[in-house]
Motif scaffolding. Sequence first.
Motif, PDB file in Angstrom:
ATOM      1  N   PHE A  86      38.795  57.491 -70.538  1.00 10.89           N
ATOM      2  CA  PHE A  86      38.013  57.570 -69.305  1.00 10.89           C
ATOM      3  C   PHE A  86      36.654  58.214 -69.590  1.00 10.89           C
ATOM      4  N   HIS A 112      42.966  57.849 -63.551  1.00  8.18           N
ATOM      5  CA  HIS A 112      41.703  57.589 -64.230  1.00  8.18           C
ATOM      6  C   HIS A 112      41.214  56.177 -63.920  1.00  8.18           C
ATOM      7  N   LYS A 113      40.960  55.923 -62.648  1.00 11.82           N
ATOM      8  CA  LYS A 113      40.426  54.605 -62.274  1.00 11.82           C
ATOM      9  C   LYS A 113      38.907  54.620 -62.379  1.00 11.82           C
ATOM     10  N   LEU A 114      38.378  53.483 -62.783  1.00 11.52           N
ATOM     11  CA  LEU A 114      36.941  53.333 -62.950  1.00 11.52           C
ATOM     12  C   LEU A 114      36.547  51.965 -62.418  1.00 11.52           C
ATOM     13  N   GLU A 171      27.326  49.161 -60.183  1.00 17.18           N
ATOM     14  CA  GLU A 171      28.742  49.441 -59.961  1.00 17.18           C
ATOM     15  C   GLU A 171      29.294  48.461 -58.935  1.00 17.18           C
ATOM     16  N   THR A 210      31.845  47.778 -63.843  1.00 21.03           N
ATOM     17  CA  THR A 210      30.428  48.170 -63.851  1.00 21.03           C
ATOM     18  C   THR A 210      29.636  47.240 -64.747  1.00 21.03           C
ATOM     19  N   ASN A 239      31.769  48.045 -56.515  1.00 21.90           N
ATOM     20  CA  ASN A 239      32.645  48.927 -55.759  1.00 21.90           C
ATOM     21  C   ASN A 239      32.663  48.455 -54.305  1.00 21.90           C
ATOM     22  N   SER A 277      44.659  51.784 -63.925  1.00 23.64           N
ATOM     23  CA  SER A 277      43.924  52.949 -64.421  1.00 23.64           C
ATOM     24  C   SER A 277      43.539  52.782 -65.891  1.00 23.64           C
ATOM     25  N   LYS A 293      40.311  52.085 -55.468  1.00 19.67           N
ATOM     26  CA  LYS A 293      40.837  53.413 -55.770  1.00 19.67           C
ATOM     27  C   LYS A 293      42.338  53.533 -55.515  1.00 19.67           C
ATOM     28  N   ARG A 348      32.616  56.675 -69.330  1.00 20.19           N
ATOM     29  CA  ARG A 348      31.508  57.314 -68.607  1.00 20.19           C
ATOM     30  C   ARG A 348      30.355  57.660 -69.551  1.00 20.19           C
ATOM     31  N   PHE A 372      34.913  57.904 -56.673  1.00 17.87           N
ATOM     32  CA  PHE A 372      35.882  58.001 -57.764  1.00 17.87           C
ATOM     33  C   PHE A 372      35.833  59.368 -58.465  1.00 17.87           C
ATOM     34  N   SER A 373      35.035  60.281 -57.945  1.00 13.90           N
ATOM     35  CA  SER A 373      34.943  61.595 -58.583  1.00 13.90           C
ATOM     36  C   SER A 373      36.189  62.435 -58.334  1.00 13.90           C
TER      37      SER A 373
END
Length: 475
Positions: A298, A331-333, A317, A336, A319, A291, A284, A302, A325-326
């Motif tokens: 983004f 706009h990082k993701l 995920e 996955t 992670n 990003s 994050k 999703r 990440f909410s």
Amino acid sequence: MRDVSIELAVVLEKQKTSQRKEGLPSVEIRADRLSRAIDVLLNNKTQLQDALIADFGHRSRGLTDFADVASSIKGLRHSRKHMKSWMRPSRRHLEFPLGLFGASGKVQYQPKDVVGIMSPWNFPITLTFAPLAGVLAAGNRAMIKPSEFTPATSDLMAKLIAQAFDEDELYVITGEADVAAAFASLPFDHLIFTGSTGVGKLVMRAASKNLVPVTLELGGKSPVIVGESADVIKAATGIMHGKTFNAGQICICPDYVLLNEKQKGGFVEAAQAAVGKMFPSGLKDNDDYTSILGQRHFDRMRNHVEDARSKGADIVELNPQNEDFSQQPHHKLPPTLIMGVSDDMTVMQEEIFGPLLPVRYTSNTEEAVEYVNAHPRPLALYFFGNSAKEEAFVMDNTISGGVTVNDTIMHIAQENLPFGGVGPSGMGHYHGKDGFLEFSHQKAIYRQTSLDLLKFLRPPYAGMFRKYVNFNLKN
């Protein structure tokens, strides 16, 4: 009101006039232009990093240094070093007995004159300057339209290039889609476009009105075949490096994996370990993790995940620090895995261009090859395996723009290998000598012998003429 079409036409005519007036550019002129392009990048590295960060929300400075600045400089230097040998005319053998009596044949490499470059947003610097290396080495001038989706970077490139080059040598125009459409419609001597297949069709259609030859570097879904002989840990490590590179926003990103289901557990564990090792402090707030460009892309990522989840895929995920990440400024993701995908899932119906990795199960390598061949030819293909027989089967029975074996994306970094697509993933090649040839006119020159050896080819058609034709008609 700005009339872009007139502005562009004026600059194009100015460049063509200057090219004709200058004549064939010397090695020294070409080297000077390549050197100035190198200086633009070397002297403004931090500014270019800042511009990309402004456009992306967050863009890794290390990634920009490596993939945009250093890779561009490497290509420009390679062309500057080797272009003198590339420029030499190529002697060609002639039909017997012409060469024995003094006739000669050669190919002379001439500039096409003015090349249009339309570059994308994901690597806006290197995908401008990498083709520019071949364009300038071949003795051409260029007009550049960078992406409107990275406005800060595009504006900065326009400013820096204007400071280093006269308008009749190199020119950058910025603007939205209307500017791009006007640009693609110009009567260039060659046009190179890097971007999506859909937009590539529009560019080719616009160029066809003036019969402008095009180089199209498109994308598509680049597959990874994990062979039965593969080291699954090595495969997962290489795949996750490619998938997290620029957060998956790269045209040759490994788009989906074809994996034997018995390798599933080892692959997931190895992928988790690989991401944890590359980003031990998390993702994050990690400067090394980029990003997604903008809210639209983004949200698209999703939506792909939720669609796959609703249709039965397992979502894993990756992670390492279990970060939330909410809530985030950018706009990082997280990368996955989407395990057990099917073709009815949206993530398998379009190029992803993000850190999602669909995994489809196959029973063997032959089935994986059949799946690849049932879909449009990709820009890149990746194979992991330790069997020469299995590797040969994949190489001999698939067609793709390029291949990396036992790793991902590295074939694009080789200046002595051509880079380009095939079919829906593009046409034409550049990098190194292949770029020089792509942006050169290869003019055939035949010099006749002083002896009138070919008089038998003139009417009346009899005697030696018939013997010559009959000889060539033999099976």
